[in-house]
Scaffold this motif. Structure first.
Motif, short mmCIF file in Angstrom:
data_model
loop_
_atom_site.label_atom_id
_atom_site.label_comp_id
_atom_site.label_asym_id
_atom_site.label_seq_id
_atom_site.Cartn_x
_atom_site.Cartn_y
_atom_site.Cartn_z
N LEU A 117 118.77 -4.22 -84.87
CA LEU A 117 119.04 -5.17 -85.95
C LEU A 117 119.49 -6.51 -85.39
CD1 LEU A 117 119.35 -5.91 -88.91
CD2 LEU A 117 121.62 -4.84 -88.89
N HIS B 217 122.33 -0.35 -94.07
CA HIS B 217 122.37 0.69 -93.02
C HIS B 217 123.64 1.53 -93.15
CE1 HIS B 217 122.05 2.49 -89.00
NE2 HIS B 217 123.34 2.18 -88.85
N SER C 117 120.54 -6.06 -94.27
CA SER C 117 120.06 -4.85 -93.60
C SER C 117 121.21 -4.05 -93.00
CB SER C 117 119.05 -5.24 -92.51
OG SER C 117 118.47 -4.10 -91.94
N GLY C 118 122.19 -4.75 -92.41
CA GLY C 118 123.34 -4.05 -91.85
C GLY C 118 124.16 -3.34 -92.92
N THR D 82 119.56 4.52 -91.93
CA THR D 82 118.64 3.73 -91.12
C THR D 82 117.31 3.49 -91.81
OG1 THR D 82 119.66 4.62 -89.11
CG2 THR D 82 117.49 3.62 -88.89
N ALA E 50 117.59 0.98 -94.53
CA ALA E 50 117.83 -0.35 -93.96
C ALA E 50 116.53 -0.96 -93.44
CB ALA E 50 118.86 -0.26 -92.84
N PRO F 234 119.93 1.61 -83.63
CA PRO F 234 119.58 0.82 -84.82
C PRO F 234 120.32 -0.50 -84.90
CG PRO F 234 119.91 3.13 -85.41
CD PRO F 234 120.35 2.99 -83.99
N LEU F 235 121.59 -0.52 -84.55
CA LEU F 235 122.34 -1.76 -84.65
C LEU F 235 121.89 -2.78 -83.61
CD1 LEU F 235 125.96 -0.48 -85.46
CD2 LEU F 235 124.24 -1.43 -87.01
N GLN G 19 110.91 0.19 -86.25
CA GLN G 19 111.92 0.73 -87.17
C GLN G 19 111.26 1.48 -88.33
OE1 GLN G 19 115.18 0.66 -86.21
NE2 GLN G 19 116.01 -1.17 -87.22
#
Length: 741
Positions: A465, A28, A24-25, A33, A36, A461-462, A500
């Motif tokens: 995650l 991204h 996912s990272g 986003t 991801a 977002p991070l 998300q």
């Protein structure tokens, strides 16, 4: 706590979480986003089947969930704005998804994955058109595909560690069983008949043995796979030694009730209890060393302590039957065999003894579970009384009602949460559903509070995650060990992922809605347990017959005359497979009986004869284990001419007693007798004087074990006849619906 942190479940959970973070990272930073978030859905959907598993067949284990989820995700995207048509899709799709449970434990994660694909697709904003729906599905497919590759490679990389962790986990279970057995080494003044054994202790021992049999097969699948390197061979030898320990531990129950009823043996029993507890400590220490990747310490030989166990009793009673003192020395000798295997465990783990794997190295494939997807389970479920079919219908109906309620609720835009609760709570049996219901409600309450607090800080977002990664690790790593913790983490994961996917929905209103949705979903799952129920009593006759057939085959091979001369590979392999089936069949019967305790009384199977059958079956396995030990380990101390005839006659009597039972359960059955009374007719010619069990010739002791085994087989026959009779009476009564709940 340290053992749990070092377990294979937690290692697997961390592996899954790392996959989510990397995939996912990476997407991204590559695609943004929104991509991801969809890719994370693909990872979450593909991950349920990812458990610590053998290397072969890992890809076949992962692919069905990843491939089957894609069309469902896309179909829900296209029907997002049409609740009626979406409901018409959800119900038959749910039915087909739950049919995957026909494949048992392998199918359950597939069903969950397919349902998660639809649920998370419902959690997104409605797509603007076909192009956006295809883009989301493509990103989800990318995440799922990358995860399948990642999980296959990680399983290869962690295979050696998984083998060690599974072996350590098994050793801890064996040590716990040894402690439970040691608690019984206390003198008391009661009858030795199995019906009068304290029910809580008897039930606990039966459940422990059943759980161990289940755990043994999971360990076999990993540890016996391709034992070609020295490290793998050492672990395979440890597992073979544990199997022998299980037999010796079972044999240590023989004559225990007789000794407990004699107050003169209080000191002797206490001494044996201390030795057994010390051996349990040694096994736990060995397990800890394996988990911590250090060389185990040597284990002390306690044969001398066992030889010095006090054995008071009237030795003049030895003519025609053993004295209490002889029984005590015999038990100490059987514990000595357990001691020998415990010492061998440490020697193998330390590399001081070379493993002997002649049987397993050549035939390891027959000891492990198949990894291919056979069509037979699917073809076999199209019967109205098939539990997987009824469960699939039940789940589809529950989800149909849940979806209807969700659409009518004021917060209908979050209709997926009721469905998600039904999916994770509704299980194949009432007992499992009740357990999951309570844990799910508690976990959702706590998880919702954590998620709302997290989202209220408006993380980026991070940060989201990272939170999802931590939640995924806990949700996956504790699903088997502590489901309440999994429910908490899964709630956080689900809410953050839905946030998300919905691109920043406000979190402040969600708490009350989530709790209400969870309560509704849990209530529906519980209520639908009584719709098209598959009560355990419908499965009991088949499980009883399987147990009987497995016991008969195991007895036949255990009493083979060829063992008096030498142990050959082919018969030994056949016996090992028969022993595994005997324990597995009995384990399935014990677990079904345990699940039935949560069902309404009106539909429960005959519990008392079932518990007697299970106890007698373990007693027969114990007697045959003792016989097998004499034939293999102490063959040089037997007189062949004296034991060959009784061996053949015992095999014939046991085969007659455990032969196929009439389908109607109408076999004539004499009332069950006590173990000694049922074995009164000796298989030898007349009374035989029993020497001291440490003396040279042990043939008379073998004859006694054969007598007792034949007597227990007759008791099993009587138990089975009563169970099948009672099952017929229940089937002839009212329908499966309970008269009271």
């Amino acid at each position: 706590m340290l053992r749990t942190a070092l377990s294979h479940d937690v290692a697997n959970g961390l592996s899954v979480a790392l996959g989510l973070l990397l995939i996912s990272g990476g997407i991204h930073f590559w695609l943004g986003t929104a991509a991801a978030a969809s890719a994370a859905t693909g990872v979450i959907v593909a991950s349920p089947p990812d458990r610590a598993a053998p290397r072969r067949g890992k890809l076949r284990q992962l692919l069905p969930a990843a491939l089957g989820s894609l069309p469902l995700f896309f179909a829900v995207q296209m029907l997002h704005t049409m609740p009626g048509r979406l409901g018409l899709l959800l119900v038959p799709a749910s039915f087909l998804a739950f049919l995957a449970m026909a494949w048992g434990k392998r199918g359950i994660p597939i069903a969950i994955a397919l349902m998660l694909a639809m649920v998370f697709s419902m959690a997104t904003r409605p797509p603007s058109g076909v192009a956006e729906a295809l883009a989301r599905t493509g990103h989800m497919a990318l995440g799922a595909g990358l995860y399948v590759v990642y999980a296959t490679l990680m399983n290869l990389a962690l295979n050696a560690r998984y083998r060690t962790q599974y072996m350590a986990d098994l050793l801890l279970s064996v040590a716990a069983l040894m402690r439970a057995q040691a608690r019984q080494f206390t003198a008391r003044d009661e009858s030795s008949d199995v019906r009068e054994v304290a029910a809580p202790m008897l039930g606990a021992m039966l459940r422990a043995q059943a759980a161990l049999a289940d755990q043994l097969q999971s360990t076999r699948d990993l540890v016996f796979e391709s034992p070609r390197t020295p490290a793998r061979q050492r672990l395979a030898a440890l597992l073979l030694t544990v199997l022998e320990m299980r037999d010796h531990l079972l044999a240590s129950e023989l004559d225990l009730e007789t000794l407990r009823g004699d107050p003169r043996h209080g000191r002797g029993l206490a001494a044996m209890r201390r030795v057994l507890e010390a051996m349990a400590d040694d096994v736990e220490g060995l397990a800890d060393a394996l988990l911590q990747m250090r060389r185990p310490a040597a284990i002390a030989d306690r044969r001398r302590e066992l030889a010095a166990v006090p054995a008071e009793g009237d030795e003049s009673a030895a003519m025609g039957g053993p004295s209490a003192g002889q029984l005590a020395r015999g038990m100490a000798n059987r514990l000595g065999h357990l001691n020998d295997e415990t010492v061998r465990l440490a020697r193998l783990a330390r590399g001081d003894e070379a493993p002997d794997l002649a049987v397993v190295r050549a035939h390891w494939q027959v000891f492990v579970s198949p990894t291919e997807w056979s069509i037979r389970p699917f073809l076999a479920l199209w019967r109205w009384d098939a539990p997987p079919l009824r469960h699939a219908l039940r789940a589809a109906l529950a989800l149909a009602v849940g979806y209807t309620i969700a659409v009518l609720m004021p917060w209908g835009s979050h209709d997926y949460w009721i469905l998600l609760t039904i999916v994770v709570v509704l299980r194949g049996s009432l007992a499992q559903t009740l357990e999951r219901r309570n844990q799910r409600v508690a976990g959702t309450l706590v998880g919702s509070l954590i998620a709302v607090a997290l989202l209220a800080t408006h993380p980026g977002p991070l940060e989201l995650l990272l939170a999802m990664t931590a939640a995924q690790a806990f949700a996956h790593g504790f699903a088997v060990r502590k489901y309440t913790l999994t429910a908490v983490a899964a709630t956080v994961l689900g809410l953050v992922q839905a946030h998300q996917l919905y691109a920043g929905a406000a979190p402040t209103f969600a708490l009350g809605e989530r709790i209400a949705d969870t309560l509704i979903g849990a209530a529906l799952a519980w209520a639908f347990c009584y719709v098209l129920p598959s009560w355990e009593r419908t499965q009991i006759p088949a499980l009883v017959r399987r147990t009987l057939a497995a016991q008969a085959r195991h007895a036949r091979l255990s009493l083979s005359l060829g063992q008096l001369r030498e142990v050959e590979m082919a018969p030994e392999l056949e016996w090992r497979l028969a022993r595994r089936e005997a324990f597995d069949a009995l384990s399935a019967l014990v677990q079904a009986t345990q699940r039935s305790l949560s069902e309404p009384r009106a539909v429960q199977p005959p519990l008392e004869p079932l518990q007697r059958l299970q106890a007698h079956s373990y007693q027969l396995l114990a007697q045959l284990s003792a016989v097998k030990s004499m034939l293999v380990l102490r063959r040089d101390r037997l007189t062949p001419a004296q034991v060959e005839g009784p061996l053949a006659r015992a095999g014939h009597r046991i085969d007659e007693a455990l032969g196929p039972q009439p389908a109607g359960g109408a076999a004539a059955a004499a009332p069950a007798e006590s173990g000694d009374a049922a074995a009164a007719a000796s298989l030898a010619a007349g009374a035989v004087q029993l020497p001291d069990p440490f003396d040279q010739d042990i043939s008379p002791w073998l004859l006694r074990r054969l007598d007792l085994a034949a007597g227990i087989a007759m008791q099993i026959k009587a138990d089975v006849a009563q169970i099948l009779r009672d099952a017929d009476d229940l089937a002839a009564g009212p329908s499966q619906q309970p008269r009271n709940a």
